[in-house]
Design a protein around this motif. Structure first.
Motif, PDB file in Angstrom:
ATOM      1  N   GLY A 219      36.825  36.537  36.820  1.00  0.00           N
ATOM      2  CA  GLY A 219      38.084  36.257  37.493  1.00  0.00           C
ATOM      3  C   GLY A 219      37.897  35.844  38.937  1.00  0.00           C
ATOM      4  N   ASN A 220      36.758  35.198  39.250  1.00  0.00           N
ATOM      5  CA  ASN A 220      36.447  34.736  40.609  1.00  0.00           C
ATOM      6  C   ASN A 220      36.410  35.884  41.590  1.00  0.00           C
ATOM      7  N   GLY A 221      35.717  36.927  41.246  1.00  0.00           N
ATOM      8  CA  GLY A 221      35.709  38.117  42.068  1.00  0.00           C
ATOM      9  C   GLY A 221      34.454  38.321  42.878  1.00  0.00           C
ATOM     10  N   THR A 222      34.282  37.543  43.945  1.00  0.00           N
ATOM     11  CA  THR A 222      33.234  37.847  44.915  1.00  0.00           C
ATOM     12  C   THR A 222      33.854  38.743  45.978  1.00  0.00           C
ATOM     13  N   CYS A 223      33.035  39.374  46.767  1.00  0.00           N
ATOM     14  CA  CYS A 223      33.547  40.224  47.834  1.00  0.00           C
ATOM     15  C   CYS A 223      34.449  39.412  48.766  1.00  0.00           C
TER      16      CYS A 223
END
Length: 160
Positions: free
Chosen positions: A102-106
């Motif tokens: 789900g495009n979850g980078t920091c």
């Protein structure tokens, strides 16, 4: 023995940039589900990787589920070469996630996070809406089961 507060405290004391996701994030928003690990999305820049390696070294991280005696060196180079790490430590399990479905980078999750109390200490935690979206994107049965409860917490979560 599980001591998840000490893991989070070590990350914070070292200045590691991370955002809590997963079960602990759900609990911070009021979920009644039980979890036995901490999941963090961590920043992948060199300075943060070095801080992360130093912070967790005293907890002797090893790959979760790996055969005993498997050679493993937890350091900045290992973090740089990998992305997501499921680890056991002397204080309990921790999942270090460089990116989540789900495009979850920091960096991308920062705008979708808030500061909440986790084990009586302030931590960056994904918002309830972001947590639901991440669980939906992950699509694992345990994540899909949690969504109904998380959706019922809308309007009641801390920080609103």
């Amino acid at each position: 023995m599980t001591d998840l507060p000490s893991l989070l405290g070590a990350l914070q004391a070292a200045g590691v940039r991370f955002i809590v996701v997963g079960g602990i994030a759900g609990i911070a928003h009021g979920s009644a589900r039980v979890t036995f690990d901490v999941e963090c999305v961590y920043a992948r820049d060199a300075e943060n990787l070095a801080r992360l390696a130093r912070a967790l070294a005293p907890f002797h991280p090893t790959f979760r589920g790996a055969p005993a005696g498997l050679p493993f060196r937890f350091d900045e180079a290992t973090l740089r070469a990998g992305l997501n790490f499921t680890l056991d430590t002397t204080s309990g399990p921790i999942d270090l996630l460089g990116e989540v479905a789900g495009n979850g980078t920091c960096e991308s999750l920062l705008a979708r996070s808030i500061e909440l109390q986790v084990f009586d200490r302030p931590c960056r935690v994904v918002t309830l809406d972001a947590l639901i979206a991440l669980k939906r994107a992950a699509g694992r049965p345990k994540d899909l089961e949690a969504i109904a409860e998380l959706e019922s917490l809308r309007g009641f979560e801390p920080g609103r």
